[in-house]
Design a protein around this motif. Structure first.
Motif, PDB file in Angstrom:
ATOM      1  N   LEU A  98     -65.441 -31.563  20.819  1.00 29.42           N
ATOM      2  CA  LEU A  98     -64.976 -30.523  19.896  1.00 29.42           C
ATOM      3  C   LEU A  98     -66.175 -29.684  19.453  1.00 29.42           C
ATOM      4  O   LEU A  98     -67.203 -30.210  19.008  1.00 29.42           O
ATOM      5  CB  LEU A  98     -64.306 -31.170  18.671  1.00 29.42           C
ATOM      6  CG  LEU A  98     -63.750 -30.232  17.614  1.00 29.42           C
ATOM      7  CD1 LEU A  98     -62.645 -29.355  18.202  1.00 29.42           C
ATOM      8  CD2 LEU A  98     -63.213 -31.025  16.429  1.00 29.42           C
ATOM      9  N   LEU A  99     -66.019 -28.373  19.585  1.00 25.39           N
ATOM     10  CA  LEU A  99     -67.092 -27.448  19.212  1.00 25.39           C
ATOM     11  C   LEU A  99     -66.829 -26.928  17.800  1.00 25.39           C
ATOM     12  O   LEU A  99     -66.015 -26.030  17.609  1.00 25.39           O
ATOM     13  CB  LEU A  99     -67.178 -26.296  20.216  1.00 25.39           C
ATOM     14  CG  LEU A  99     -67.334 -26.702  21.688  1.00 25.39           C
ATOM     15  CD1 LEU A  99     -67.376 -25.463  22.584  1.00 25.39           C
ATOM     16  CD2 LEU A  99     -68.595 -27.544  21.876  1.00 25.39           C
ATOM     17  N   ILE A 100     -67.501 -27.523  16.807  1.00 22.93           N
ATOM     18  CA  ILE A 100     -67.296 -27.140  15.411  1.00 22.93           C
ATOM     19  C   ILE A 100     -68.561 -26.453  14.892  1.00 22.93           C
ATOM     20  O   ILE A 100     -69.661 -27.010  14.973  1.00 22.93           O
ATOM     21  CB  ILE A 100     -66.994 -28.377  14.537  1.00 22.93           C
ATOM     22  CG1 ILE A 100     -65.713 -29.055  15.000  1.00 22.93           C
ATOM     23  CG2 ILE A 100     -66.897 -27.985  13.071  1.00 22.93           C
ATOM     24  CD1 ILE A 100     -65.374 -30.301  14.210  1.00 22.93           C
ATOM     25  N   PRO A 101     -68.430 -25.245  14.389  1.00 26.17           N
ATOM     26  CA  PRO A 101     -69.606 -24.592  13.792  1.00 26.17           C
ATOM     27  C   PRO A 101     -70.042 -25.332  12.527  1.00 26.17           C
ATOM     28  O   PRO A 101     -69.207 -25.737  11.712  1.00 26.17           O
ATOM     29  CB  PRO A 101     -69.110 -23.180  13.479  1.00 26.17           C
ATOM     30  CG  PRO A 101     -67.627 -23.311  13.375  1.00 26.17           C
ATOM     31  CD  PRO A 101     -67.216 -24.406  14.306  1.00 26.17           C
ATOM     32  N   ARG A 102     -71.335 -25.498  12.338  1.00 25.93           N
ATOM     33  CA  ARG A 102     -71.850 -26.275  11.218  1.00 25.93           C
ATOM     34  C   ARG A 102     -72.272 -25.422  10.024  1.00 25.93           C
ATOM     35  O   ARG A 102     -72.394 -25.937   8.910  1.00 25.93           O
ATOM     36  CB  ARG A 102     -73.053 -27.101  11.689  1.00 25.93           C
ATOM     37  CG  ARG A 102     -72.703 -28.123  12.753  1.00 25.93           C
ATOM     38  CD  ARG A 102     -71.895 -29.263  12.181  1.00 25.93           C
ATOM     39  NE  ARG A 102     -71.428 -30.185  13.214  1.00 25.93           N
ATOM     40  CZ  ARG A 102     -70.809 -31.331  12.956  1.00 25.93           C
ATOM     41  NH1 ARG A 102     -70.554 -31.674  11.701  1.00 25.93           N
ATOM     42  NH2 ARG A 102     -70.394 -32.099  13.939  1.00 25.93           N
ATOM     43  N   ASP A 103     -72.518 -24.143  10.227  1.00 26.16           N
ATOM     44  CA  ASP A 103     -73.015 -23.288   9.135  1.00 26.16           C
ATOM     45  C   ASP A 103     -71.989 -22.248   8.694  1.00 26.16           C
ATOM     46  O   ASP A 103     -71.700 -22.119   7.509  1.00 26.16           O
ATOM     47  CB  ASP A 103     -74.311 -22.589   9.564  1.00 26.16           C
ATOM     48  CG  ASP A 103     -75.415 -23.593   9.836  1.00 26.16           C
ATOM     49  OD1 ASP A 103     -75.460 -24.598   9.117  1.00 26.16           O
ATOM     50  OD2 ASP A 103     -76.216 -23.370  10.757  1.00 26.16           O
ATOM     51  N   THR A 104     -71.475 -21.500   9.635  1.00 31.19           N
ATOM     52  CA  THR A 104     -70.518 -20.436   9.302  1.00 31.19           C
ATOM     53  C   THR A 104     -69.403 -20.406  10.341  1.00 31.19           C
ATOM     54  O   THR A 104     -69.637 -20.648  11.535  1.00 31.19           O
ATOM     55  CB  THR A 104     -71.211 -19.058   9.275  1.00 31.19           C
ATOM     56  OG1 THR A 104     -71.828 -18.815  10.546  1.00 31.19           O
ATOM     57  CG2 THR A 104     -72.256 -18.993   8.178  1.00 31.19           C
ATOM     58  N   LEU A 105     -68.205 -20.126   9.855  1.00 27.20           N
ATOM     59  CA  LEU A 105     -67.094 -19.890  10.794  1.00 27.20           C
ATOM     60  C   LEU A 105     -67.161 -18.474  11.353  1.00 27.20           C
ATOM     61  O   LEU A 105     -66.875 -18.229  12.529  1.00 27.20           O
ATOM     62  CB  LEU A 105     -65.755 -20.102  10.089  1.00 27.20           C
ATOM     63  CG  LEU A 105     -65.351 -21.554   9.804  1.00 27.20           C
ATOM     64  CD1 LEU A 105     -64.004 -21.592   9.094  1.00 27.20           C
ATOM     65  CD2 LEU A 105     -65.287 -22.358  11.096  1.00 27.20           C
ATOM     66  N   MET A 106     -67.532 -17.547  10.491  1.00 25.86           N
ATOM     67  CA  MET A 106     -67.707 -16.156  10.867  1.00 25.86           C
ATOM     68  C   MET A 106     -68.534 -15.491   9.752  1.00 25.86           C
ATOM     69  O   MET A 106     -68.818 -16.120   8.727  1.00 25.86           O
ATOM     70  CB  MET A 106     -66.353 -15.454  11.033  1.00 25.86           C
ATOM     71  CG  MET A 106     -65.513 -15.423   9.768  1.00 25.86           C
ATOM     72  SD  MET A 106     -63.908 -14.628  10.021  1.00 25.86           S
ATOM     73  CE  MET A 106     -64.441 -12.969  10.448  1.00 25.86           C
ATOM     74  N   ARG A 107     -68.898 -14.283   9.915  1.00 21.97           N
ATOM     75  CA  ARG A 107     -69.671 -13.590   8.901  1.00 21.97           C
ATOM     76  C   ARG A 107     -68.871 -13.478   7.606  1.00 21.97           C
ATOM     77  O   ARG A 107     -67.754 -12.951   7.595  1.00 21.97           O
ATOM     78  CB  ARG A 107     -70.055 -12.202   9.387  1.00 21.97           C
ATOM     79  CG  ARG A 107     -70.961 -11.464   8.417  1.00 21.97           C
ATOM     80  CD  ARG A 107     -71.426 -10.158   9.000  1.00 21.97           C
ATOM     81  NE  ARG A 107     -72.305  -9.456   8.075  1.00 21.97           N
ATOM     82  CZ  ARG A 107     -72.887  -8.281   8.325  1.00 21.97           C
ATOM     83  NH1 ARG A 107     -72.644  -7.686   9.488  1.00 21.97           N
ATOM     84  NH2 ARG A 107     -73.678  -7.739   7.430  1.00 21.97           N
TER      85      ARG A 107
END
Length: 333
Positions: A61-70
Motif C-alpha cells: 500500500l502506497l500511503i503518503p506520510r506527510d501530505t495527501l495533496m497541497r
C-alpha cells in the motif's frame, strides 16, 4: 461421435467460465472513507484506507506520510488493523489523521496499492475546509479553534530550579557563617605594626585619670561622672576576672565578685561605688562632694589592690602608653 465432441466442448466452455469467475473474485480491492468530510481550519479528521485481498498475496500500500495533496497535511498514520474474512480473504485498514489550514474544497487524490504487476487506485473523496466564523460586531469574542493544551507534569523539567535553589541556600548559609567568623576574628595587617595591648589595670587607671581631669561632678554632671566610673570598673573586671560585667547588674557583679578571695579587702569599696552610682543614675540623688571624691578614690583603690603583678615587658608597655606625668595612684589622692 459428434454428440461426444459437443459434450466435451460444452464442458471446456463451462470450466473456462468458472475459472474466469474465480480469478475475477480474487482481485485486490481498495477503498477510502473520510469522517467527518467537513471541518474548520485547523481541525482534524480521519481518512480511512481499507485494502481487501487474498491472504496469500503480497501487496504493498502506497500511503503518503506527510501530505495527501497541497494544503492537506498528514499528522499521523496508524498501524495496520488486519481482519480475516471469508474465502481466505483478508482486510487490512489504516487510519490517517489529517488536517488543513487553508479553507477550500479539496478533492483528495486516490491512494494506490501494488498487487504484483498491477497498480490499483482507490476511489476519491472530497474534504471541505471552512474558515472560523467571526462576529465582526464583537471581535473580542473570537476564540481559538483548540484550547491550549497544558503540558504534562515531568519532574525532570524542574531539576534546574530545585537544585539551583538548594545549592543557593547552601551558598548563602556558608557566606553567612564566613562573614560571622571574619567579624569575630581580628583583622591583622602584616604591613602595619600592631600596637601592644595594655594590661587592664593600666587602661583603667588612665581612664580614671581622664575622669578626674574632666571635673564632671563639679559641673553638676553627676550622672555622667558615675556612669564613666562604673563603666571603667566594669571593663577592668572583664579583663581582670573574666566576668561579663558589661551585661550584669550591680547586684550580680557584687554577688560574683564576692566569691573571689582576692577582693575581700576592697569589696566594700566596690559596693560603695556601685550602690551610690545606681542611686545617682536611677533615683537622681545628688551626692555630697565628699562622696564624689570617695567614689573616685575607691575606684583607684579597687584597681590597685586587685591588679596582677606586671611582668617586665608589661612595664615597658605601660611606660609607652603613659605621658610624662605618669598615672595618678592612690597615695596622690
Amino acid at each position: 461421435m459428434k454428440r461426444l465432441r459437443d459434450s466435451v466442448l460444452l464442458f471446456l466452455l463451462a470450466s473456462s467460465f468458472f475459472v474466469c469467475g474465480q480469478v475475477q473474485g480474487q482481485k485486490t480491492l481498495i477503498d477510502v472513507e473520510l469522517e467527518p468530510a467537513a471541518i474548520l481550519i485547523g481541525e482534524q479528521t480521519i481518512y480511512s484506507v481499507s485494502v481487501t485481498t487474498d491472504r496469500a498475496k503480497d501487496v504493498r500500500l502506497l500511503i503518503p506520510r506527510d501530505t495527501l495533496m497541497r494544503g492537506v497535511e498528514v499528522l499521523l498514520v496508524s498501524e495496520a488493523d488486519t481482519t480475516l474474512i471469508d474465502n481466505n480473504r483478508v482486510v487490512f485498514k489504516h487510519d490517517l489523521l489529517i488536517t488543513s489550514f487553508d479553507s477550500s474544497l479539496y478533492l483528495l487524490p486516490p491512494v494506490y496499492v501494488v498487487d504484483g504487476l498491477d497498480t490499483i487506485a482507490s476511489n476519491q473523496v472530497a474534504l471541505k475546509v471552512s474558515t472560523v466564523p467571526v462576529n465582526a460586531d464583537e471581535p473580542e469574542a473570537f476564540e481559538d479553534i483548540k484550547d491550549v493544551w497544558k503540558p504534562p507534569f515531568v519532574l525532570a523539567d524542574y531539576y534546574p530550579a530545585i537544585f539551583g535553589t538548594f545549592f543557593g541556600i547552601i551558598l548563602l548559609v556558608l557566606i553567612y557563617f564566613l562573614v560571622q567568623k571574619l567579624r569575630k576574628k581580628q583583622t591583622v595587617n602584616p604591613f602595619k605594626k600592631q600596637e601592644p595591648q595594655l594590661p587592664p589595670h593600666i587602661i583603667a587607671k588612665k581612664e580614671l585619670d581622664e575622669i578626674k581631669q574632666q571635673k564632671l561632678w563639679q559641673q553638676g554632671r553627676e550622672k555622667e561622672y558615675y556612669t564613666q566610673i562604673t563603666d571603667t570598673l566594669r571593663k577592668y573586671m572583664v579583663g581582670r576576672f573574666g566576668l561579663n560585667a558589661m551585661e550584669m547588674t550591680s547586684g550580680e557583679i557584687l554577688e560574683m565578685i564576692r566569691k573571689n578571695s582576692e577582693v575581700d579587702s576592697v569589696y566594700d569599696n566596690l559596693k560603695q561605688i556601685l550602690n551610690l552610682s545606681d542611686f545617682v543614675k536611677f533615683a537622681k540623688i545628688k551626692p555630697l562632694p565628699d562622696e564624689n571624691d570617695l567614689s573616685l578614690m575607691n575606684a583607684y583603690l579597687f584597681v590597685n589592690q586587685t591588679m596582677l603583678e606586671p611582668l617586665p615587658d608589661t612595664e615597658e608597655i605601660a611606660k609607652q602608653g603613659e605621658d610624662e606625668k605618669g598615672t595618678t595612684n592612690l597615695t596622690n589622692e
